[in-house]
Design an enzyme around this catalytic site. Structure first.
Site: not given
Ligand code: NAI
Length: 400
Positions: A143, A138, A205, A320
């Site tokens: 954040c 995970t 989710h 997502r």
């Molecule tokens: P996010 O939604 O903030 O990330 C988006 C970023 O992914 C974009 O800014 C871009 O840089 C990149 N991106 C999106 N589509 C793209 C594409 N087609 N090609 C290249 N780059 C692309 O996601 P976040 O919050 O940083 O989460 C990252 C991972 O962590 C995900 O798997 C999420 O489910 C997981 N997660 C996040 C949590 C959180 O609190 N933010 C908590 C638990 C898990």
């Protein structure tokens, strides 16, 4: 200190920029999303180049070195490459960087989600590259970006996060090197199969989306009334999550019977995972239901919503919570379950509901034979379509 390239420009990438640069690593960032590298650079420039991660115990700042939309500018020379992205971006990013990876570098995803090993190893093989591939079960943090390119809030940090690797015997070393950077304990596990089965996001989710939205799919809300996501978990939703978790336990035991080195106990039930991940955040740990609604790290997070009118919002099914966790989570589980003959009625119910929201067809009747399976990370999409092939792969991938 090692050179690290972070792939991504979202919440997790913001946290990593601050933490890794603060820990003294040389940090570059690769993001090919149009305009994102420029936005990141503009944000950082407004703060003397410093990214700030705001925690309950203070602020950690760090200065990334280079931000680029061009992989050739940042990937060469990297000892570590971290994909801090939703799983649907893993494929495009790996395709873009594979040819530039240094021999023997460490390439990992946080979190891995399901089937990351199938995808990463097949892309590296096609590019003729060998790397140590790893994944986290995970993301270590809950954040959210506060100001793009400048600050991110860490709402909560998990106590311990599992890490798997291929070759599998590399997991302990990687966990030891990465833990101080991430600020969490990393627990090396025996196989990527553990991560694919124990990916709790794939239960939480889509399970909560189903529990909250089923039967009122088109509901609209004012901004203040957009339902809380985790705190909105009710008894019905908790029962759905429990049933999904029970099915994963049965699946792990079924696969485990044919894989002597696979440690089934690494696939923790959802309730236990939640209590062990958030020991200091859960106010009332009495049941799965109370553990969700009283978790301080989940406080205030709402269901994904998009504008539906001048002052109204509706649920955003393209977010997502379904777009990532169904094709890169539940469908992978379902693919493995189908191969080893484990029943998954609760998971099937959630997939059937979610695929309609996503306008995709994965499950058709009782089989994973829909036209969109090829775009998922189900084993079948990688030619792993018999029990013998699945077991042969995991015999090779599991530490002995
Ligand atoms: P996010 O939604 O903030 O990330 C988006 C970023 O992914 C974009 O800014 C871009 O840089 C990149 N991106 C999106 N589509 C793209 C594409 N087609 N090609 C290249 N780059 C692309 O996601 P976040 O919050 O940083 O989460 C990252 C991972 O962590 C995900 O798997 C999420 O489910 C997981 N997660 C996040 C949590 C959180 O609190 N933010 C908590 C638990 C898990």
């Amino acid at each position: 200190m090692p050179k690290l390239t972070i792939c991504g420009g979202g919440n997790a990438a913001h946290v990593l920029m601050a933490l890794a640069a603060n820990a003294g690593w040389q940090v570059d960032v690769f993001t090919p999303v149009p305009g994102e590298a420029e936005r990141l650079q503009a944000g950082l420039s407004g703060r003397n180049g410093l990214m700030a991660a705001v925690t309950r115990n203070g602020t950690i700042t760090g200065q990334p070195r280079r931000i680029s939309a061009n992989p050739a500018a940042v990937i060469p020379g990297s000892a570590w490459v971290l994909l801090a992205l939703p799983a649907f971006a893993h494929g495009p990013i790996l395709q873009a960087i594979a040819g530039m990876l240094e021999p023997g570098c460490n390439v990992g995803a946080l979190p891995a989600r399901g089937g990351f090993d199938y995808q990463a190893l097949s892309i590296l093989e096609a590019a003729g590259k060998s790397a140590t591939v790893f994944g986290l079960q995970t993301l270590p943090w809950a954040c959210r970006i506060v100001t793009y390119g400048q600050s991110v809030e860490i709402l909560g940090t998990k106590a311990v996060v599992d890490l798997a690797a291929f070759p599998p015997d590399q997991a302990p070393l990687l966990a030891e090197e990465l833990a101080p950077l991430l600020g969490v304990e990393l627990n090396p596990v025996s196989s990527f199969l553990t991560l694919t089965l124990a990916n709790t996001g794939q239960l939480i989710h889509p399970g909560i989306m189903y529990g909250l939205c089923r039967g009122k799919e088109e509901a609209t809300f004012t901004a203040e009334n957009i339902p809380l996501f985790y705190q909105g978990v009710n008894g019905f939703t908790a029962d759905v999550l429990q049933a999904m978790s029970n099915e994963v336990q049965t699946l792990a035991k079924t696969v485990g019977r044919s894989l002597p080195h696979f440690n089934v106990s690494e696939v923790r039930p959802l309730y236990r995972w939640l209590l062990e991940s958030y020991p200091n955040d859960i106010v009332n740990p009495t049941s799965l239901h109370t553990a969700f609604v009283s978790n301080k790290a989940y406080r205030g997070l709402r269901i994904p919503a998009r504008p539906a009118g001048p002052d109204t919002f509706t649920v955003d099914y393209s977010a997502r919570y379904l777009a990532e966790d169904v094709p890169y989570g539940l469908v992978v589980l379902r693919g493995i379950a189908g191969l080893v003959g484990a029943a998954t009625p609760a998971i099937d119910e959630v997939i059937l509901w979610a695929q309609e929201r996503l306008n995709r067809q994965y499950l058709v009747g009782a089989g994973l034979s829909g036209p969109d399976v090829s775009g998922t990370r189900a084993p079948q999409a990688y030619g792993i379509d018999t029990p013998a092939k699945l077991l042969a792969l995991y015999r090779q991938q599991t530490a002995s």
